[in-house]
Design a protein around this motif. Structure first.
Motif, PDB file in Angstrom:
ATOM      1  N   LYS A 109      -3.974  29.861   8.055  1.00 16.98           N
ATOM      2  CA  LYS A 109      -3.615  31.170   8.251  1.00 16.98           C
ATOM      3  C   LYS A 109      -4.309  31.707   9.607  1.00 16.98           C
ATOM      4  CE  LYS A 109      -2.172  32.654   3.782  1.00 16.98           C
ATOM      5  NZ  LYS A 109      -2.313  33.672   2.611  1.00 16.98           N
ATOM      6  N   ALA A 110      -3.677  32.201  10.528  1.00 13.14           N
ATOM      7  CA  ALA A 110      -4.401  32.938  11.791  1.00 13.14           C
ATOM      8  C   ALA A 110      -4.458  34.109  11.165  1.00 13.14           C
ATOM      9  CB  ALA A 110      -3.256  32.796  12.560  1.00 13.14           C
ATOM     10  N   PRO A 111      -5.423  34.834  12.318  1.00  9.97           N
ATOM     11  CA  PRO A 111      -5.759  36.322  11.890  1.00  9.97           C
ATOM     12  C   PRO A 111      -4.316  37.246  12.270  1.00  9.97           C
ATOM     13  CG  PRO A 111      -7.212  35.188  13.573  1.00  9.97           C
ATOM     14  CD  PRO A 111      -6.133  34.120  13.097  1.00  9.97           C
ATOM     15  N   GLN A 112      -4.175  38.121  11.267  1.00 10.35           N
ATOM     16  CA  GLN A 112      -3.065  38.808  11.069  1.00 10.35           C
ATOM     17  C   GLN A 112      -3.028  40.024  12.380  1.00 10.35           C
ATOM     18  OE1 GLN A 112      -0.367  37.957   8.880  1.00 10.35           O
ATOM     19  NE2 GLN A 112      -1.656  36.099   9.065  1.00 10.35           N
ATOM     20  N   ARG A 113      -1.836  40.292  12.948  1.00  8.70           N
ATOM     21  CA  ARG A 113      -1.706  41.512  14.049  1.00  8.70           C
ATOM     22  C   ARG A 113      -0.746  42.271  13.572  1.00  8.70           C
ATOM     23  NH1 ARG A 113      -0.520  38.122  18.827  1.00  8.70           N
ATOM     24  NH2 ARG A 113      -0.252  40.132  19.840  1.00  8.70           N
ATOM     25  N   ARG A 114      -0.996  43.556  13.439  1.00  6.09           N
ATOM     26  CA  ARG A 114       0.024  44.370  13.087  1.00  6.09           C
ATOM     27  C   ARG A 114       0.345  45.416  14.093  1.00  6.09           C
ATOM     28  NH1 ARG A 114      -0.793  47.354   8.074  1.00  6.09           N
ATOM     29  NH2 ARG A 114       1.349  46.872   7.351  1.00  6.09           N
ATOM     30  N   PHE A 115       1.641  45.815  14.248  1.00  9.71           N
ATOM     31  CA  PHE A 115       2.103  46.841  15.252  1.00  9.71           C
ATOM     32  C   PHE A 115       3.156  47.866  14.485  1.00  9.71           C
ATOM     33  CE2 PHE A 115       0.957  43.101  17.558  1.00  9.71           C
ATOM     34  CZ  PHE A 115       0.406  43.402  18.773  1.00  9.71           C
ATOM     35  N   GLU A 116       3.018  49.220  15.018  1.00  9.46           N
ATOM     36  CA  GLU A 116       3.485  50.075  14.335  1.00  9.46           C
ATOM     37  C   GLU A 116       4.845  50.621  15.287  1.00  9.46           C
ATOM     38  OE1 GLU A 116       3.123  54.980  12.920  1.00  9.46           O
ATOM     39  OE2 GLU A 116       1.491  53.737  13.443  1.00  9.46           O
ATOM     40  N   LEU A 117       6.020  50.484  14.952  1.00  4.88           N
ATOM     41  CA  LEU A 117       7.089  50.998  15.620  1.00  4.88           C
ATOM     42  C   LEU A 117       6.997  52.506  15.905  1.00  4.88           C
ATOM     43  CD1 LEU A 117       9.725  50.231  17.399  1.00  4.88           C
ATOM     44  CD2 LEU A 117      10.872  50.573  14.958  1.00  4.88           C
ATOM     45  N   LEU A 118       6.913  52.973  17.263  1.00  2.00           N
ATOM     46  CA  LEU A 118       6.851  54.237  17.559  1.00  2.00           C
ATOM     47  C   LEU A 118       8.218  54.887  18.184  1.00  2.00           C
ATOM     48  CD1 LEU A 118       3.556  54.297  19.399  1.00  2.00           C
ATOM     49  CD2 LEU A 118       3.927  54.826  17.249  1.00  2.00           C
ATOM     50  N   GLN A 119       8.806  54.213  18.931  1.00  2.00           N
ATOM     51  CA  GLN A 119      10.146  54.495  19.499  1.00  2.00           C
ATOM     52  C   GLN A 119      11.223  53.432  19.713  1.00  2.00           C
ATOM     53  OE1 GLN A 119       9.193  56.516  23.392  1.00  2.00           O
ATOM     54  NE2 GLN A 119       7.878  58.022  22.277  1.00  2.00           N
ATOM     55  N   THR A 120      12.328  53.678  19.717  1.00  2.00           N
ATOM     56  CA  THR A 120      13.421  52.802  19.679  1.00  2.00           C
ATOM     57  C   THR A 120      14.279  53.480  20.934  1.00  2.00           C
ATOM     58  OG1 THR A 120      13.569  51.919  17.508  1.00  2.00           O
ATOM     59  CG2 THR A 120      15.445  51.329  18.837  1.00  2.00           C
ATOM     60  N   HIS A 121      14.514  52.909  22.088  1.00  2.00           N
ATOM     61  CA  HIS A 121      15.265  53.185  23.095  1.00  2.00           C
ATOM     62  C   HIS A 121      16.565  52.526  23.454  1.00  2.00           C
ATOM     63  CE1 HIS A 121      12.395  56.213  24.730  1.00  2.00           C
ATOM     64  NE2 HIS A 121      11.752  55.442  24.245  1.00  2.00           N
ATOM     65  N   LEU A 122      17.659  53.321  23.306  1.00  2.00           N
ATOM     66  CA  LEU A 122      18.935  52.403  23.704  1.00  2.00           C
ATOM     67  C   LEU A 122      19.312  52.563  25.217  1.00  2.00           C
ATOM     68  CD1 LEU A 122      21.187  53.937  20.884  1.00  2.00           C
ATOM     69  CD2 LEU A 122      19.912  51.986  20.776  1.00  2.00           C
ATOM     70  N   VAL A 123      20.175  51.596  25.748  1.00  2.00           N
ATOM     71  CA  VAL A 123      20.661  51.686  27.085  1.00  2.00           C
ATOM     72  C   VAL A 123      21.660  52.658  27.108  1.00  2.00           C
ATOM     73  CG1 VAL A 123      21.902  50.444  29.019  1.00  2.00           C
ATOM     74  CG2 VAL A 123      20.049  49.323  27.522  1.00  2.00           C
ATOM     75  N   HIS A 124      21.626  53.543  28.101  1.00  2.00           N
ATOM     76  CA  HIS A 124      22.548  54.839  28.269  1.00  2.00           C
ATOM     77  C   HIS A 124      23.411  54.687  29.436  1.00  2.00           C
ATOM     78  CE1 HIS A 124      21.041  57.449  24.942  1.00  2.00           C
ATOM     79  NE2 HIS A 124      19.641  56.907  25.102  1.00  2.00           N
ATOM     80  N   THR A 125      22.836  53.976  30.421  1.00  2.00           N
ATOM     81  CA  THR A 125      23.714  54.082  31.672  1.00  2.00           C
ATOM     82  C   THR A 125      23.791  52.570  32.172  1.00  2.00           C
ATOM     83  OG1 THR A 125      22.048  54.492  33.337  1.00  2.00           O
ATOM     84  CG2 THR A 125      23.163  56.444  32.015  1.00  2.00           C
ATOM     85  N   LYS A 126      24.729  52.325  33.092  1.00  2.00           N
ATOM     86  CA  LYS A 126      24.666  50.816  33.688  1.00  2.00           C
ATOM     87  C   LYS A 126      23.622  50.738  34.903  1.00  2.00           C
ATOM     88  CE  LYS A 126      29.667  50.303  33.151  1.00  2.00           C
ATOM     89  NZ  LYS A 126      30.931  49.945  33.758  1.00  2.00           N
ATOM     90  N   ASP A 127      22.924  51.721  35.022  1.00  2.00           N
ATOM     91  CA  ASP A 127      21.734  51.902  36.121  1.00  2.00           C
ATOM     92  C   ASP A 127      20.322  51.757  35.323  1.00  2.00           C
ATOM     93  OD1 ASP A 127      23.464  52.407  37.961  1.00  2.00           O
ATOM     94  OD2 ASP A 127      23.314  54.555  37.724  1.00  2.00           O
ATOM     95  N   PHE A 128      20.334  51.237  34.054  1.00  2.00           N
ATOM     96  CA  PHE A 128      19.070  51.023  33.482  1.00  2.00           C
ATOM     97  C   PHE A 128      18.501  49.786  34.250  1.00  2.00           C
ATOM     98  CE2 PHE A 128      16.202  49.005  30.566  1.00  2.00           C
ATOM     99  CZ  PHE A 128      15.683  49.577  29.714  1.00  2.00           C
ATOM    100  N   ARG A 129      16.992  50.185  34.080  1.00  2.00           N
ATOM    101  CA  ARG A 129      16.043  49.029  34.838  1.00  2.00           C
ATOM    102  C   ARG A 129      14.825  49.216  34.135  1.00  2.00           C
ATOM    103  NH1 ARG A 129      20.564  48.505  36.511  1.00  2.00           N
ATOM    104  NH2 ARG A 129      21.259  48.001  38.779  1.00  2.00           N
TER     105      ARG A 129
END
Length: 316
Positions: free
Chosen positions: A242-262
């Motif tokens: 067992k390796a050390p456990q690392r936990r992350f909390e989801l804050l935001q989910t972003h969708l692609v809104h335009t074809k100009d996403f970069r």
């Protein structure tokens, strides 16, 4: 100047195989196989191919069926979900068999399942609804488009965290306090989407890049760990370190809104940003880091309008 990295060529170490031999299940639903021990115990569902190009789950599920794994207690169900998308695989375009119409891991709500819209994914989810309803514990096996460290994904319920921490591999956890933010995944369908003291757990394991042999090997190992945890099979003779456990909390989910996403710089996952640092632009919108140490999960490999662009997290 902002840019999106060019698509990374797939390393096709593991390819799809013919699944027609598994079509005839035994619960009245194609590609679903159930084995009952005749002894009291939990009902565990191992689900593969929620996305058609996530080959590692197919390898783990066929391993169970090909080697005759049977539960010592309780019930084991093995399912292949989006077989129609899986069968659309084109070696020249290996990433495009993820789905045919809908993302099958965003439609597990009564609004979608009871609604009037039609698609291969909705038809399949409706057919599998009773299969998911019946399960006490669910392992939904996934993989990633980028070659990054494997990780768990689960709603922020203590029962899920305890399970993933007990199994111990992979050692990274993406925890969702408010859900996925872009639809309802299978692991939040029905009672599995409710907090409380109930015994049922439901988790995703992201095993690494879709076509890597290492992802298939991890998927199989975690599947066996999962079954052993609930007593359906004997634990392996040698437990994984067992390796050390690392936990992350989801804050935001972003969708692609335009074809100009970069993206502001090339991303594959696990990069960190300072508070208010630019992560991406999407037309006239700017996506900036909400905190210091913001860690990026699953940045899109190829932006497609309406699909997820990036998940922003913070270390717990």
């Amino acid at each position: 100047m902002t840019h999106t990295p060019p698509p990374v060529p797939a390393s096709l170490e593991v390819l799809p195989r013919d699944l027609s031999a598994y079509r005839q299940g035994n619960v009245g639903v194609d590609y679903v196989h159930r084995f009952e021990s005749g002894r009291p115990g939990p009902h565990v569902l191992i689900n593969a191919l929620t996305h058609g190009n996530e080959i590692c789950g197919m390898v783990a599920a066929t391993h169970l069926l090909d080697t005759g794994v049977r539960p010592k207690v309780g019930t084991l169900t093995v399912s292949f979900a989006n077989v129609a998308a899986y069968e659309s695989f084109d070696i020249e375009k290996p990433f495009e068999s993820r789905q045919l119409v809908h993302n099958m891991n965003r439609i597990w709500s009564t609004e979608w399942l009871d609604g009037g819209e039609q698609s291969p994914e909705l038809q399949r989810a409706r057919a599998m609804r009773a299969v998911v309803d019946a399960a006490d514990h669910i392992l939904d096996i996934h993989s990633t488009s980028q070659d990054v460290e494997p990780f768990w994904v689960y709603p922020a319920y203590e029962r899920n965290a305890a399970l993933a921490l007990a199994i111990g591999r992979p050692p990274v956890h993406l925890v969702m306090p408010q859900g996925l933010g872009s639809g309802v995944p299978l692991i939040q369908y029905g009672r599995h989407g409710l907090d409380g003291p109930g015994p049922g757990t439901a988790v995703v394991v992201e095993c690494g890049q879709h076509f890597r042999r290492s992802a298939a090997e991890l998927a199989t190992a975690v599947t066996l760990d999962f079954l052993a945890h609930f007593g359906l099979i004997d634990p392996p003779a040698e437990a994984a370190p067992k390796a050390p456990q690392r936990r992350f909390e989801l804050l935001q989910t972003h969708l692609v809104h335009t074809k100009d996403f970069r993206f502001a710089r090339p991303l594959v996952g696990f990069e960190t940003f300072a508070k208010d640092e630019l992560i991406a632009t999407d037309g006239d919108r700017s996506i900036v880091s909400p905190c210091d140490g913001c860690t990026v999960f699953m940045p899109t490999r190829e932006p497609i309008v309406g699909r997820e662009a990036v998940y922003l997290t913070r270390p717990i």
